[in-house]
Scaffold this active site. Structure first.
Site, PDB file in Angstrom:
ATOM      1  N   GLU A 405       0.758  -1.267   0.053  1.00 13.36           N
ATOM      2  CA  GLU A 405      -0.132   0.049  -0.021  1.00 13.36           C
ATOM      3  C   GLU A 405       0.844   1.245  -0.027  1.00 13.36           C
ATOM      4  O   GLU A 405       0.787   2.105   0.833  1.00 13.36           O
ATOM      5  CB  GLU A 405      -0.951  -0.035   1.104  1.00 13.36           C
ATOM      6  CG  GLU A 405      -1.988  -1.131   1.002  1.00 13.36           C
ATOM      7  CD  GLU A 405      -2.963  -1.045   2.300  1.00 13.36           C
ATOM      8  OE1 GLU A 405      -4.359  -1.608   1.893  1.00 13.36           O
ATOM      9  OE2 GLU A 405      -2.421  -1.155   3.353  1.00 13.36           O
ATOM     10  N   GLU A 467      -4.631 -10.188   0.275  1.00 10.36           N
ATOM     11  CA  GLU A 467      -5.358  -9.856   1.407  1.00 10.36           C
ATOM     12  C   GLU A 467      -7.069 -10.117   0.878  1.00 10.36           C
ATOM     13  O   GLU A 467      -7.580  -9.841  -0.006  1.00 10.36           O
ATOM     14  CB  GLU A 467      -5.337  -8.625   1.998  1.00 10.36           C
ATOM     15  CG  GLU A 467      -3.971  -8.384   2.445  1.00 10.36           C
ATOM     16  CD  GLU A 467      -4.017  -7.079   3.125  1.00 10.36           C
ATOM     17  OE1 GLU A 467      -5.054  -6.229   3.459  1.00 10.36           O
ATOM     18  OE2 GLU A 467      -2.808  -6.199   3.256  1.00 10.36           O
TER      19      GLU A 467
END
Length: 919
Positions: A405, A467
């Protein structure tokens, strides 16, 4: 610009190298260090002088985090930086911990080359030895080494380390976890012998078509390699050798002990042969599609933070193996290298992630994000080099991950290029490269089931859900459907549940703390409580579901046969056995590749009968004992005979202050007041549940409360007393003309009362409801529960894969699931009958016609919803019994998709029936 707000990653440090097990002498500097905490960086550095008097300082164990020892406090944020976003500057208020360690130099170490190694310091450290500054370093979860030989003295030596909580590097470490400064991994000295091995790079490939392995060991100086298990002795490094080998895999982690030797040093290695490749968009290891049934893992301990003892790491690996998890993504940094040793030994595929995340820049539109700023390039490359060089010899690592991220940019692309050049044997992963311009696999977070299906069916690079299935609080829902998609599409290499453990820090008031519990002005609440383990490492219901859906064996029943198929590996290490409810057992004889076998004879019984089939370990393994259950399934052999109606002729009778009817007593308005001599609150319609984390973060709970489902009012419109007792009611929240007509129709049956609840909506109800249930208040002495249905743990429409059909017993207290933030929990689904009794066995029996959901607790849903911690849940004056005919699914919307349509609950005309009998 000072070192702690400099773009540079370090100064004075050695080049990164592999973590090696060497026979060179080593001195562990762990233990009690002298410690002083200051609130600012503007502190004199005179403490580094060997003669400095630190007798007035406190002591602090190393490794540790100082906020967990009473110095300052932890703080949790997920995305937002807890300081102004003004790179590269850290905040002016910058807690600074000065550490001093005196040690005696071992005999024979003077005037020899020696390396000082730090395995993990958060977030920036400046180091002195005997008053001489060595340099500084950043990269909290990466190793750093200094050459210190000329500075060492015989006898007493003084190591001084200044650690700043914040630095320019903090902008690269916004990793959804507690901000915890300190020296939290080992500090060691290692003597470097003349002619020693500074580095070793093992290349161990496997050719699945020939069964041959090719070994090449690269060293910076001439050396020899020996592998006794392969008959290799004193071969020169740098030259390849090809021999028959058994390959390494997560299912069969074959390791060969090896030594690499020079005149001055011997390094011990464990070599695993395997080859990672991509063919036609499928990620392969040893020629077979890689099925990642994984979990994301932060390093965490409820008392030690990220300073994990090795025993805790081993506990985690064993728990993963025992719950059918075969892969770990090291979110979002390289773990302690001891954890990777365990993954090699016990068998876990690893995605090794670099220590990098700049997520907080998303909140400012990614302006000045370091990922595309040339000023940060050296830091990005430094972090990737230190990751790859340290961990390159681990066969368990099958993907390098650039970080997490951090948006995208040239610095990430440069990391990928460097990594491929240094180690072309492993593909590169990074979820933020949406166009796959510099990565080798396509990665997504929380892609919905529909998206996953579409991606899997579309040609392209291998697809990894780095994820998915956010395990926050009650849940995650939808696991079965995700894994079915992974199994269906070869392009889908699988995924990693977020995440392994709840990061609940031990707290004297709350039990376990989350964001805000330490007074942080900026925090992300309980978003850090999102694991498959509770903080004390007790498995949650979610972990049990993961074990079930990740099973490596598939069972399929058809007519009178069972087909057993291995999904990963084979059946050679398993025994497949069956059990009847009466305890009768047997075993199926199956070949390693699986097959079809006849089912055992059906017993003669009028009862509902379920056959249970289990695949268990046939022998002890390093990670579990013989008999450990790997997979199971159930098959119904006999349907229930049905409820035999017996009408004893009892009719309701009006008495002076109400109505009596069999074992029940009612007031004049038809409300039940007692049953079998126990005071009982009348059944009341419920459309609401205490919100789960998924409900809150999906704003589904906002819809329920806006519609007033949590504050229903109940009005009795008519009571009809005849052969039966009928109470006609209307249920509605204030402020709306929508409502629900509810008829409670009581009939005498056997020794009890049959209750038929007829629900008719009035007005439009387009939004989903939480539950369709009736609740009764029982005396607090009725604290024992026995039921026939799904268990032993909780289950909801889209969870509870681990629940099986059987008869179970529990106390009311033990039926509660202790989520760190209280929420809806403890429901048992598919219940045929249940009893709620006192210790003497007296109480109430409920029989479903046919099934119901069962919840029994000592507090109301409102009390459950209002509590922030379990310590705030105080038992009320009653036991609340809830019988539901429907329940909205759980989903995974705290981060990801909501409840699948098949598990949504909408209000419609419904009738459900239960039989209440005295016990």
């Amino acid at each position: 610009m000072s070192y702690h707000d400099d773009y540079a990653p370090s100064s004075g440090t050695r080049a990164p190298r592999a973590a090696l097990s060497s026979d060179a002498p080593r001195l562990d500097l762990s233990g009690d260090w002298r410690f002083r905490l200051s609130s600012t960086v503007d502190v004199p550095d005179d403490f580094a002088a060997p003669e400095f008097d630190d007798s007035g300082w406190d002591t602090l164990p190393v490794p540790s985090h100082w906020p967990l020892h009473g110095y300052g406090a932890p703080a949790y944020t997920n995305v937002v930086y807890p300081f102004p976003v003004d790179p590269p500057h850290p905040p002016e208020r910058n807690p600074t911990g000065d550490h001093r360690r005196e040690f005696e130099l071992p005999d024979g170490w003077a005037d020899t080359a020696t390396v000082l190694r730090f395995d993990g310091v958060d977030s920036c450290a400046r180091v002195w030895l005997n008053g001489t500054e060595l340099g500084f370093f950043t990269g909290s979860r990466l190793p750093t080494e200094f050459d210190v030989g000329p500075l060492l003295r015989p006898g007493r030596n003084v190591l001084a380390v200044r650690v700043h909580q914040w630095s320019a590097a903090s902008y690269l470490e916004d990793q959804d976890m507690w901000w915890l400064p300190g020296i939290f991994r080992a500090v060691t000295l290692q003597r470097r012998p003349a002619g020693g091995l500074d580095d070793v790079f093992v290349h161990a490939d496997y050719d699945h078509t020939t069964g041959l392995g090719t070994l090449r060991v690269d060293t910076p100086v001439p050396a020899t390699v020996s592998v006794p298990g392969l008959g290799l002795a004193a071969l020169p490094t740098g030259a390849p050798v090809t021999v028959p080998v058994s390959p390494w895999s997560a299912e069969s982690p074959t390791l060969y002990d090896a030594t690499v030797t020079t005149v001055g040093e011997t390094v011990r290695l464990r070599v695993g042969f395997r080859t990672v490749s991509i063919v036609d968009g499928v990620l392969l290891v040893n020629g077979e599609p890689l099925a990642l049934r994984g979990v994301n893992r932060h390093e965490f301990h409820t008392e030690h933070g990220r300073a994990l003892p090795r025993g805790t790491m081993l506990d985690d690996v064993l728990a993963m193996k025992r719950h059918n998890i075969n892969a770990v993504r090291t979110s979002h940094y390289p773990p302690d290298s001891a954890f990777l040793d365990l993954c090699d030994e016990y068998g876990l595929w690893v995605v090794d992630e670099c220590d990098l995340e700049t997520h907080g820049f998303e909140l400012v539109g990614w302006r000045n994000n370091p990922s595309d700023d040339p000023a940060w390039l050296a830091s990005y490359l430094d972090r990737m080099r230190r990751t790859v060089e340290r961990d390159k010899n681990h066969p368990s690592i099958v993907l390098w991950s650039l970080g997490n991220e951090s948006h995208t940019g040239a610095n990430l692309a440069a990391m990928a290029d460097w990594t491929r050049d240094r180690d072309p044997s492993r593909p590169v992963h990074y979820e933020g490269d949406a166009d796959c311009s510099y990565v080798d696999v396509y990665s997504r977070m929380y892609a919905s089931h529909a998206e996953t299906d579409e991606i899997g069916a579309t040609p392209g690079k291998p697809f990894v859900q780095c994820e998915y299935a956010h395990a926050m609080g009650n849940g995650p829902g939808g696991l079965v459907e995700y894994v079915e998609l992974f199994d269906r599409h070869p392009r889908c290499a699988g995924g990693f549940v977020w995440e392994w453990i709840d990061h609940g820090l031990r707290h004297p008031e709350h039990g376990y703390a989350y964001g805000g519990d330490f007074g942080e002005p900026v925090h992300d609440g309980n978003f850090v409580i999102d694991g498959l383990l509770f903080p004390d490492r007790t498995p949650s219901p979610g972990l049990l579901d993961v074990k079930k859906v990740y099973e490596p064996v598939r069972f399929a029943f058809a007519d009178d046969t069972l087909t057993v198929t291995p999904k990963r590996g084979d059946l050679s290490g398993l025994r497949v056995e069956w059990t009847m409810p009466d305890g009768t057992t047997g075993e199926f004889d199956l070949p390693a590749e699986g097959g079809t076998v006849p089912l055992p004879p059906v017993p003669e019984t009028a009862e509902e009968t379920w056959l249970t089939v289990r695949a268990v370990l046939a022998a002890d393994t390093p990670w579990a004992e013989r008999g450990h259950e790997v997979a199971w399934a159930q098959h119904r052999l006999c349907d229930p005979a049905g409820l035999r109606e017996h009408w004893p002729g009892v009719r309701p009778s009006r008495i002076e202050d109400g109505i009596t009817f069999g074992p029940g007593e009612f007031d004049r308005t038809g409300r039940l007041t007692s049953f079998a001599g126990f005071p009982v609150g009348t059944p009341r319609l419920e459309l609401w549940r205490a919100p789960t984390d998924n409900d809150r973060l999906a704003r589904l709970h906002d819809t329920w409360t806006a519609n007033g489902l949590h504050r229903l009012t109940h009005r009795v419109d008519e009571v009809v007393v005849g052969q039966d007792l009928l109470a006609r009611t209307r249920v509605a929240p204030a402020g709306t003309d929508r409502g629900v007509r509810v008829d409670y129709d009581w009939k005498s049956l056997r020794d009890g009362l049959l209750l038929a609840v007829h629900v008719t909506p009035e007005g439009e109800w387009p939004e989903p409801i939480a539950t369709l249930a009736v609740s009764l208040s029982l005396p607090p002495t009725l604290d024992r529960v026995r039921w026939f249905g799904k268990g032993p743990g909780e289950s909801y429409p889209d969870t509870g894969s681990a629940a099986r059909i059987d008869t179970f017993e529990s106390t009311v207290d033990d039926m509660q699931t202790p989520y760190v933030r209280p929420q809806e929990n403890g429901r048992r689904g598919g219940v045929r009958w249940a009893t709620v009794t006192d210790p003497s066995g007296r109480g109430l029996r409920i029989t479903g016609l046919p099934l119901f959901g069962l919840t029994v607790r000592r507090w109301t849903p409102t009390a459950l919803a209002d509590a922030r911690h379990p310590t705030e849940l105080v038992p009320g004056p009653t036991v609340e019994l809830t019988l539901d005919a429907g329940h909205h699914g759980i989903g995974t919307a705290s981060c990801g998709p909501g409840t699948l349509p098949d598990y949504e609950l909408f209000l419609s005309e419904t009738e459900f029936t239960v039989l209440l009998e005295p016990v």
